[in-house]
Enzyme design. Structure first.
Site, PDB file in Angstrom:
ATOM      1  N   PHE A 361      13.849  22.393  10.994  1.00 23.69           N
ATOM      2  CA  PHE A 361      12.367  21.956  11.366  1.00 23.69           C
ATOM      3  C   PHE A 361      11.262  23.048  11.976  1.00 23.69           C
ATOM      4  O   PHE A 361      10.487  22.893  12.872  1.00 23.69           O
ATOM      5  CB  PHE A 361      12.576  20.703  12.556  1.00 23.69           C
ATOM      6  CG  PHE A 361      13.744  19.983  11.966  1.00 23.69           C
ATOM      7  CD1 PHE A 361      13.890  19.245  10.931  1.00 23.69           C
ATOM      8  CD2 PHE A 361      14.723  19.655  12.855  1.00 23.69           C
ATOM      9  CE1 PHE A 361      14.802  18.467  10.652  1.00 23.69           C
ATOM     10  CE2 PHE A 361      15.727  18.823  12.764  1.00 23.69           C
ATOM     11  CZ  PHE A 361      15.827  18.224  11.580  1.00 23.69           C
ATOM     12  N   CYS A 362      11.472  24.101  11.349  1.00 22.22           N
ATOM     13  CA  CYS A 362      10.439  25.076  11.824  1.00 22.22           C
ATOM     14  C   CYS A 362      10.664  25.586  13.318  1.00 22.22           C
ATOM     15  O   CYS A 362       9.490  25.824  14.132  1.00 22.22           O
ATOM     16  CB  CYS A 362       8.910  24.855  11.446  1.00 22.22           C
ATOM     17  SG  CYS A 362       8.522  24.913   9.671  1.00 22.22           S
ATOM     18  N   ALA A 363      11.718  25.373  13.845  1.00 28.06           N
ATOM     19  CA  ALA A 363      11.882  25.623  15.484  1.00 28.06           C
ATOM     20  C   ALA A 363      13.563  25.961  15.420  1.00 28.06           C
ATOM     21  O   ALA A 363      14.385  25.594  16.101  1.00 28.06           O
ATOM     22  CB  ALA A 363      11.877  24.253  16.148  1.00 28.06           C
TER      23      ALA A 363
END
Length: 412
Positions: A361-363
């Site tokens: 999730f781009c985290a």
């Protein structure tokens, strides 16, 4: 699934969708609102240049663009002296502010941020560990800023950059409390409101934050526009984000003979995304006129239904940073023990026409930490290295939530 039924479906935006498809991926990109589509369709016959023409079409488009700026600013509580700068998305907004920081600025973030709020900042930035609860975030920031006050050269600026709601867990961060701590130590604060703004009112003045960034494509206006809103002094003092037409007040014959504009124009060089700005403003206006408390109550009922249903599935483990009862928006990340997350997402799509997100999730720092903590908390050794995320929106129904739970319970 013993939670009370959600209130009747209010949808002030008229969210568009495809019959038979269940979209539970609003946190990545929300569907288009009818309000946005209608605003674009109405303006299209008039489409012309903005700020660059004397004809009737150009004048109308310039007026529409500047009215959109005012509407978006009002929606987020912009104050006198704040700039409302149209960008491409939240990532673009944060990068713009990163370019505008005064020399020597120290940026303080938490390790739970989206990459857009981790990667643009200069070397020497401080990244605090993910706290165990909201109060821990406030304490950690206070301690970090007190240490910076002792160790840093006097007068050097400090910016705190924090999410309003996690794109991984949906957990809401204590923005107002963090802003008070930041200001007590002479620091400024930026809020990444990409996930918070679609679910709850966000007001710069009420929260007393200095800058706010959000994306239209997460706010039911998927026409390529975001905004950076906040204090004008750093933005006016910085070099333009892009050099080009519209960002200047004068260009002379020599290369160094340039006077840059002040205000939003300084960072909006080139032909602007008129349709994106108008679409975003239309959604902001529709939401501003809606009963946000009723929308929140309905989402929380759906979220409770989803989380209770997931908890009842023996092989499903929810990911979370804060205690289970911490406030959150309609986002839940989880894993299915013994199952590859990408495979589960593909099966949900192919067999049940349900769209969810899989991955980190781009985290990545946060997601990997939460996966490790979930394994330790549950004692499971068969959790996959990536997760699944279901995110709710205005178009989500009880039937959508139940379809996901049934599909997960019957995975082959």
């Amino acid at each position: 699934m013993d939670t009370p039924p959600a209130p009747a479906r209010p949808d002030p935006l008229g969210v568009l969708g495809v019959p038979g498809e269940i979209n539970l991926d609003h946190a990545a990109s929300a569907p288009c609102a009818r309000a946005a589509a209608d605003a674009v369709a109405e303006l299209l016959p008039w489409y012309a240049s903005v700020h660059r023409g004397a004809g009737a079409l150009s004048r109308r488009c310039t007026l529409a663009y500047e009215r959109a700026r005012q509407t978006v600013g009002d929606f987020v509580g912009a104050r006198a002296g704040d700039h409302v700068i149209f960008t491409r998305n939240t990532t673009d907004s944060v990068n713009l502010l990163a370019r505008a920081l005064p020399a020597g600025t120290t940026v303080v973030t938490f390790a739970g941020e989206h990459h857009a709020n981790l990667l643009p900042w200069p070397r020497g930035s401080v990244r605090l560990p993910v706290p165990a609860d909201p109060a821990g975030a406030v304490r950690a920031l206070a301690a970090a800023l007190a240490e910076l006050s002792r160790d840093a050269r006097p007068g050097l600026p400090v910016l705190v950059a924090v999410t309003g709601a996690s794109n991984v867990t949906g957990e809401v961060w204590p923005v107002a409390e963090l802003a008070r701590v930041a200001h007590r130590h002479g620091a400024r604060i930026l809020v990444d409101a990409a996930q918070l703004a679609p679910h709850a009112p966000v007001d710069l003045a009420a929260l007393d934050v200095d800058y706010l960034a959000l994306s239209g494509h997460k706010l039911y206006a998927p026409f390529g526009t975001g905004v950076l809103v906040g204090r004008g002094d750093w933005l006016d003092a910085a070099a333009p984000y892009l050099a080009g037409g519209g960002a200047t007040s004068h260009v002379g014959p020599a290369t160094h003979e340039v006077r840059w504009a002040t205000g939003p124009a300084r960072h909006e060089a080139g032909t602007p995304n008129l349709l994106g700005a108008v679409a975003l403003a239309a959604v902001c206006a529709a939401l501003a006129g809606a009963d946000r408390a009723a929308l929140h109550a309905r989402e929380q009922a759906l979220l409770s239904r989803l989380r209770r249903g997931l908890a009842a599935l023996p092989d499903v483990v929810e990911l979370r940073t804060f205690p289970a009862d911490a406030p959150r928006v309609g986002i839940v990340s989880f894993v299915v023990a013994g199952r590859d997350s990408a495979d589960v997402a593909a099966r949900l799509a192919a067999a049940h026409r349900i769209g969810v997100r899989d991955g980190l999730f781009c985290a990545h720092p946060l997601a990997r930490r939460l996966l490790s903590e979930a394994a330790a908390r549950t004692g499971r050794t068969d959790l996959p290295p990536t997760a699944l995320r279901a995110s709710l929106g205005l178009g989500t129904t009880e039937a959508d939530v139940d379809a996901l739970l049934t599909a997960l319970a019957t995975l082959p």
